[in-house]
Design a protein around this motif. Structure first.
Motif, PDB file in Angstrom:
ATOM      1  N   GLN A 149      -1.885  -2.357  -1.817  1.00 31.85           N
ATOM      2  CA  GLN A 149      -2.445  -1.414  -2.575  1.00 31.85           C
ATOM      3  C   GLN A 149      -3.612  -1.978  -3.299  1.00 31.85           C
ATOM      4  O   GLN A 149      -4.512  -1.349  -3.684  1.00 31.85           O
ATOM      5  CB  GLN A 149      -1.378  -0.875  -3.438  1.00 31.85           C
ATOM      6  N   TYR A 150      -3.514  -3.347  -3.717  1.00 32.83           N
ATOM      7  CA  TYR A 150      -4.453  -3.896  -4.572  1.00 32.83           C
ATOM      8  C   TYR A 150      -4.880  -5.309  -3.728  1.00 32.83           C
ATOM      9  O   TYR A 150      -3.893  -5.995  -3.409  1.00 32.83           O
ATOM     10  CB  TYR A 150      -4.192  -4.344  -5.966  1.00 32.83           C
ATOM     11  N   MET A 151      -5.844  -5.531  -3.786  1.00 30.68           N
ATOM     12  CA  MET A 151      -6.297  -6.778  -2.871  1.00 30.68           C
ATOM     13  C   MET A 151      -6.130  -8.275  -3.496  1.00 30.68           C
ATOM     14  O   MET A 151      -5.898  -9.108  -2.647  1.00 30.68           O
ATOM     15  CB  MET A 151      -8.057  -6.679  -2.526  1.00 30.68           C
ATOM     16  N   GLU A 157      -5.294   2.364   8.283  1.00 30.99           N
ATOM     17  CA  GLU A 157      -6.824   2.158   8.265  1.00 30.99           C
ATOM     18  C   GLU A 157      -7.445   2.107   6.820  1.00 30.99           C
ATOM     19  O   GLU A 157      -8.331   1.365   6.285  1.00 30.99           O
ATOM     20  CB  GLU A 157      -7.391   3.370   9.039  1.00 30.99           C
ATOM     21  N   GLU A 158      -6.831   2.875   5.813  1.00 27.37           N
ATOM     22  CA  GLU A 158      -7.034   2.938   4.658  1.00 27.37           C
ATOM     23  C   GLU A 158      -7.085   1.650   3.738  1.00 27.37           C
ATOM     24  O   GLU A 158      -7.979   1.320   2.845  1.00 27.37           O
ATOM     25  CB  GLU A 158      -6.221   3.996   3.976  1.00 27.37           C
ATOM     26  N   CYS A 159      -5.973   0.874   3.966  1.00 27.89           N
ATOM     27  CA  CYS A 159      -5.766  -0.560   3.167  1.00 27.89           C
ATOM     28  C   CYS A 159      -6.444  -1.609   4.227  1.00 27.89           C
ATOM     29  O   CYS A 159      -6.185  -2.694   3.860  1.00 27.89           O
ATOM     30  CB  CYS A 159      -4.495  -0.785   2.961  1.00 27.89           C
ATOM     31  N   ASN A 160      -7.259  -1.318   5.255  1.00 24.13           N
ATOM     32  CA  ASN A 160      -7.847  -2.150   6.168  1.00 24.13           C
ATOM     33  C   ASN A 160      -6.914  -3.064   6.637  1.00 24.13           C
ATOM     34  O   ASN A 160      -7.089  -4.213   6.813  1.00 24.13           O
ATOM     35  CB  ASN A 160      -8.986  -3.033   5.398  1.00 24.13           C
ATOM     36  N   TYR A 161      -5.628  -2.453   7.207  1.00 29.57           N
ATOM     37  CA  TYR A 161      -4.545  -3.178   7.809  1.00 29.57           C
ATOM     38  C   TYR A 161      -4.108  -4.447   6.910  1.00 29.57           C
ATOM     39  O   TYR A 161      -3.297  -5.289   7.501  1.00 29.57           O
ATOM     40  CB  TYR A 161      -4.964  -3.542   9.114  1.00 29.57           C
ATOM     41  N   THR A 162      -4.300  -4.508   5.483  1.00 33.55           N
ATOM     42  CA  THR A 162      -3.847  -5.692   4.718  1.00 33.55           C
ATOM     43  C   THR A 162      -2.456  -5.253   4.275  1.00 33.55           C
ATOM     44  O   THR A 162      -1.695  -5.869   3.892  1.00 33.55           O
ATOM     45  CB  THR A 162      -4.667  -5.791   3.667  1.00 33.55           C
ATOM     46  N   HIS A 203       1.017  -1.261   0.242  1.00 32.02           N
ATOM     47  CA  HIS A 203      -0.041   0.057   0.133  1.00 32.02           C
ATOM     48  C   HIS A 203       0.940   1.090   0.089  1.00 32.02           C
ATOM     49  O   HIS A 203       1.763   1.260   0.775  1.00 32.02           O
ATOM     50  CB  HIS A 203      -0.861  -0.172   1.338  1.00 32.02           C
ATOM     51  N   ARG A 204       0.595   2.045  -1.008  1.00 34.94           N
ATOM     52  CA  ARG A 204       1.311   3.400  -1.152  1.00 34.94           C
ATOM     53  C   ARG A 204       1.548   4.365   0.322  1.00 34.94           C
ATOM     54  O   ARG A 204       2.519   4.607   0.474  1.00 34.94           O
ATOM     55  CB  ARG A 204       0.910   4.046  -2.505  1.00 34.94           C
ATOM     56  N   ALA A 205       0.381   4.224   0.640  1.00 35.97           N
ATOM     57  CA  ALA A 205       0.281   5.182   1.775  1.00 35.97           C
ATOM     58  C   ALA A 205       1.059   4.712   2.941  1.00 35.97           C
ATOM     59  O   ALA A 205       1.455   5.609   3.988  1.00 35.97           O
ATOM     60  CB  ALA A 205      -1.287   5.380   2.362  1.00 35.97           C
ATOM     61  N   CYS A 206       1.019   3.472   3.253  1.00 41.01           N
ATOM     62  CA  CYS A 206       1.612   2.915   4.611  1.00 41.01           C
ATOM     63  C   CYS A 206       3.051   2.279   4.211  1.00 41.01           C
ATOM     64  O   CYS A 206       3.439   1.686   5.313  1.00 41.01           O
ATOM     65  CB  CYS A 206       0.579   2.380   5.319  1.00 41.01           C
TER      66      CYS A 206
END
Ligand SMILES: [Zn+2]
Ligand SMILES: [Zn+2]
Length: 472
Positions: free
Chosen positions: A264-266, A256-261, A247-250
């Motif tokens: 970036q893509y599910m 939170e934005e990536c639901n803690y996964t 995920h780019r943000a984290c």
């Protein structure tokens, strides 16, 4: 000056307690085709015969010193245990060693190297007893791991290595080999026989690494080498990246934005393939190597794109490729399909990566037009583009993660298919691997020259892209 070998060995044995394996190792580069144990046995026997010869000459009074030396050598630590030595001692009426030592020497096969646990270098690591212990240890530790070939490695305590080095300097020995390589070869052959698996120096399935402190404290660690599987994948749904992206943000840490996964893509082609692969091989992780990659929103059709998946620490190496194919295609239903799965190698994986730019690819691009395009313009596009080398600056859409540079890419073939909507058209484009097709169509504000938009004099945009063929 050349020193007579037997004098060197006599000097060495008078000063140091060595088993035949460690004695022979000091002369490893002399004579070929024999192992160090046998080499040591020959050298020790030669010294014993020499000592006997000297003692036989007792009539010569001037030889007194030599005779004492020969006797000492026979009765000293370096010589007494060998069957030949015990017989000689009895014959010469020299003091015999303790009865238990004598019994052990008698019981020994006269043609086997002497593996003495009093050896000051190895402490008996090369003895049959310790060897069978090491084999047992390796057998226990490798239970549940499937492998077809092996290699042995080792770590010795530095004190052993230093002691041997000092001894070599002290006695002027220059033909020795490292105890490590001697041990690896010796144990490798023992283990290969005991487990009925060949030694493979280049691509072993597993490496047994022995840590040797002394003969009573040996550990083994098993390193499982990667398993490689080749296949081709088709990506039949859009919006799936080839490999998993943090995920780019984290940065993959999870937020939170990536639901803690941390993703970036599910989903990704890699993940759809790797889960069933890990289930089938018992691996701890994978590395996915594709022959190039398509855009996230492009499908990969036709025969599919070649890939090699590298399985880390795979415990099951006999894979039912048909069952694995079915498992992946079921798990990734309507998203990803694989075919042609088979065993691969590290070399093939390297090849695949290095040759990716040499491949040619065939694309199908559904494009939107500003106004209808006539056949004459399409014919002109074909004539101008086929065989032309494009100058492509890094597309604006990937500039945030790739350096800005100009790539030269050749267009091989251009054709088209009209669709019902006059403001849409399908281009079939064949080009060198790594060509930015969307930019070849749009021109990316002039960053790709020439371009379909530029030549046609209108703004043409690629709406849907499919890869139809990847050719090596
Ligand atoms: Zn030894
Ligand atoms: Zn995140």
């Amino acid at each position: 000056m050349h020193v007579v070998l037997v004098e060197l060995v006599k000097d060495l044995l008078a000063k140091h307690k060595l088993c035949d394996h460690c004695l022979g190792r000091q002369f490893a580069s002399l004579g070929t085709g024999i192992d160090n144990g046998f080499r040591g046995m020959i050298l020790r026997s030669t010294v014993l015969l020499d000592a006997h010869g000297i003692i036989k000459d007792e009539s010569d009074a001037s030889q007194d010193g030599k005779i004492t030396g020969a006797r000492t050598l026979l009765t000293g630590q370096g010589g007494q245990l060998q069957p030949l030595a015990t017989k000689l001692l009895a014959h010469l009426n020299l003091p015999l060693p303790a009865p238990d030592v004598l019994a052990r020497a008698k019981a020994r096969d006269t043609m086997a190297p002497w593996d003495w646990d009093g050896c000051e270098l190895c402490g008996g690591v090369f003895s049959k007893q310790v060897q069978s212990k090491l084999v047992q240890l390796a057998r226990e530790q490798s239970t549940g791991i499937e492998f077809k070939s092996l290699l042995v490695g080792s770590r010795f305590s530095t004190s052993v290595v230093e002691k041997e080095e000092e001894m070599r300097v002290e006695c002027g020995l220059k033909w020795g080999e490292a105890i490590k390589s001697h041990f690896n070869r010796f144990v490798g052959s023992e283990l290969s026989q005991a487990l009925d698996k060949p030694v493979d120096f280049k691509n072993p399935d597993v490496v047994f690494i022995f840590a040797i402190e002394n003969k009573d404290s040996a550990g083994v660690e098993i390193q499982i080498n990667p398993l490689f599987i080749y296949g081709k994948y088709r990506k039949i749904a859009r919006g799936i990246p080839q490999t998993h992206w943090p995920h780019r943000a984290c940065g993959g840490a999870g937020c939170e934005e990536c639901n803690y996964t941390g993703k970036q893509y599910m989903e990704s082609v890699e993940e759809y393939i790797s889960k069933p692969v890990l289930d089938a091989t018992g691996g701890s992780g994978v590395r996915f190597h594709g022959a190039g990659r398509e855009d996230i929103d492009a499908r990969m059709l036709g025969e599919g794109r070649p890939f090699v998946i590298e399985v880390l620490c795979g415990k099951k190496r006999t894979v039912d490729y048909e069952a694995l194919t079915a498992a992946i295609n079921d798990f990734a239903k309507d998203k990803v399909e694989v075919s042609g799965l088979r065993p691969s190698t590290n070399e093939e994986m390297q090849d695949l990566k290095e040759n990716a730019p040499d491949t040619t690819k065939k694309y199908k691009a559904l494009c939107t037009l500003e106004h209808p395009i006539d056949d004459a313009t399409l014919g002109m596009l074909k004539a101008k583009l086929e065989g032309t080398t494009l100058h492509q600056q890094t597309p604006t859409r990937v500039l945030h993660r790739r350096a800005n540079k100009t790539r030269l890419k050749k267009v091989l073939a251009v054709s088209w298919e009209r669709v019902e909507n006059p403001l849409e058209i399908v281009f079939i484009i064949e080009a060198m691997g790594g060509t930015y097709i969307k930019e070849l169509i749009s021109s990316d504000e002039g960053r790709t020259q020439p371009s379909i938009s530029g030549l046609a004099g209108q703004k043409i945009v690629c709406k849907e892209l499919d890869v139809l063929e990847v050719n090596h």
